[in-house]
Write a protein that holds these residues in place. Structure first.
Motif, PDB file in Angstrom:
ATOM      1  N   GLY A 102       0.779  -1.231   0.000  1.00 57.09           N
ATOM      2  CA  GLY A 102       0.000   0.000   0.000  1.00 57.09           C
ATOM      3  C   GLY A 102       0.807   1.274   0.000  1.00 57.09           C
ATOM      4  O   GLY A 102       0.240   2.366   0.152  1.00 57.09           O
ATOM      5  N   ARG A 133      -0.370   3.516  -2.755  1.00 56.96           N
ATOM      6  CA  ARG A 133      -1.731   3.991  -2.461  1.00 56.96           C
ATOM      7  C   ARG A 133      -1.685   5.144  -1.456  1.00 56.96           C
ATOM      8  O   ARG A 133      -2.421   6.128  -1.582  1.00 56.96           O
ATOM      9  CB  ARG A 133      -2.574   2.843  -1.904  1.00 56.96           C
ATOM     10  CG  ARG A 133      -4.036   3.218  -1.642  1.00 56.96           C
ATOM     11  CD  ARG A 133      -4.891   2.002  -1.363  1.00 56.96           C
ATOM     12  NE  ARG A 133      -4.415   1.249  -0.201  1.00 56.96           N
ATOM     13  CZ  ARG A 133      -3.849   0.046  -0.258  1.00 56.96           C
ATOM     14  NH1 ARG A 133      -3.655  -0.538  -1.428  1.00 56.96           N
ATOM     15  NH2 ARG A 133      -3.468  -0.564   0.838  1.00 56.96           N
ATOM     16  N   ASN A 147      -3.110   8.896  -1.996  1.00 56.03           N
ATOM     17  CA  ASN A 147      -4.078   9.424  -1.032  1.00 56.03           C
ATOM     18  C   ASN A 147      -3.554  10.642  -0.269  1.00 56.03           C
ATOM     19  O   ASN A 147      -4.206  11.141   0.642  1.00 56.03           O
ATOM     20  CB  ASN A 147      -4.463   8.333  -0.027  1.00 56.03           C
ATOM     21  CG  ASN A 147      -5.324   7.248  -0.646  1.00 56.03           C
ATOM     22  OD1 ASN A 147      -5.925   7.442  -1.699  1.00 56.03           O
ATOM     23  ND2 ASN A 147      -5.382   6.093  -0.005  1.00 56.03           N
ATOM     24  N   ARG A 194       0.751   4.817 -12.889  1.00 55.47           N
ATOM     25  CA  ARG A 194       0.066   5.320 -11.699  1.00 55.47           C
ATOM     26  C   ARG A 194       0.734   6.551 -11.097  1.00 55.47           C
ATOM     27  O   ARG A 194       0.055   7.456 -10.620  1.00 55.47           O
ATOM     28  CB  ARG A 194       0.013   4.226 -10.619  1.00 55.47           C
ATOM     29  CG  ARG A 194      -0.769   2.991 -11.011  1.00 55.47           C
ATOM     30  CD  ARG A 194      -0.814   2.004  -9.859  1.00 55.47           C
ATOM     31  NE  ARG A 194      -1.553   2.534  -8.717  1.00 55.47           N
ATOM     32  CZ  ARG A 194      -1.528   1.989  -7.507  1.00 55.47           C
ATOM     33  NH1 ARG A 194      -0.797   0.901  -7.283  1.00 55.47           N
ATOM     34  NH2 ARG A 194      -2.236   2.528  -6.527  1.00 55.47           N
TER      35      ARG A 194
END
Length: 262
Positions: free
Chosen positions: A82, A85, A89, A108
């Motif tokens: 993560g 991620r 975020n 990404r």
């Protein structure tokens, strides 16, 4: 406690990172604060020592880059799962944790220019002369490498006249080299150099780096950023150029590696 010690201790306290910035001296608050995620579990690149402080090549280099940018960096320990991620975020501003630059990841996030690369080498028994490791020179030789790796792909593409033996781990190939079942092993210079420095590795030596032609595509690692943070990417790239040019990079690298990784 000096500022460097404070900086190192900030990493494990990710949840309090923003609040702790107010406790820094006024001069430090004048600098832009850049929150950087580090796994802290991949020595010698990054790890937590017995005092729960971040250490390692990337930790030292990050401090040097932030000094070059005249920015205050706030390292945040984040588990590997993560980690991208968390960047997306906006839990932090960058990732500096041996994040390989791959096409899949580039879809990404953005990356800086590479700040380290992993060279590949051939090793063999000391009876085998070092120097020429081209496909022609190693024709009909038995070469071991790790299965499902970039090294396997390279050998199968260019060393078609050699016998390629695949192993679950490079360590297994090294053992077969030791007992004479292989003529050479091809792999990551970090791990193969460590083997050569061991008692068992006294049997062997470096035959040569992967040749320039055909070129081996080195694994390259950069700082991960959000795609919209173009200005921050430019600042990191400029800092990487600066520390490589002024000798700072090599001084840090020499603490952890006996060979060039630029």
């Amino acid at each position: 406690m000096d500022l460097l010690s404070i900086w190192r201790k900030l990493g494990p306290i990710a949840a309090l990172a923003v609040g702790l910035s107010s406790a820094l001296p006024a001069a430090a608050q004048d600098k832009p604060v850049i929150r950087v995620a580090v796994e802290g579990a991949y020595p010698p690149f990054n790890y937590l020592d017995q005092n729960n402080e971040l250490q390692g090549f990337e930790v030292d280099l990050l401090q040097a880059l932030c000094d070059a940018m005249k920015a205050e960096c706030m390292p945040t320990v984040h588990q590997w799962d993560g980690i991208m991620r968390g960047l997306l975020n906006k839990e932090y501003d960058a990732i500096m944790s041996s994040l390989e630059i791959t096409e899949r990841r580039q879809k990404r996030i953005a990356f800086t220019n590479p700040y380290y690369r992993i060279p590949a080498i051939f090793i063999g028994l000391k009876e085998m002369p070092a120097g020429d490791v081209t496909p022609r020179a190693l024709a009909e030789k038995r070469i071991g490498t790790a299965d499902r790796s970039d090294h396997e792909t390279y050998l199968k593409e260019f060393y078609k006249e050699s016998e390629i033996e695949l192993y679950g781990k490079t360590e297994e190939a090294n053992l077969d080299l030791l007992v004479g079942r292989l003529d050479a092993v091809f792999g990551d210079k970090r791990f193969l150099t460590k083997f050569l420095e061991s008692r068992e590795g006294g049997c062997c030596h470096i035959l040569g780096d992967a040749p320039a032609n055909p070129a081996y595509r080195h694994q390259s690692y950069g700082i991960g950023l959000r795609k919209e943070d173009v200005a921050l990417k430019d600042r990191f790239n400029a800092a990487i150029v600066q520390v490589m040019a002024d000798g700072t990079y090599d001084r840090i690298r020499a603490k952890y590696f006996s060979f060039d990784i630029k």
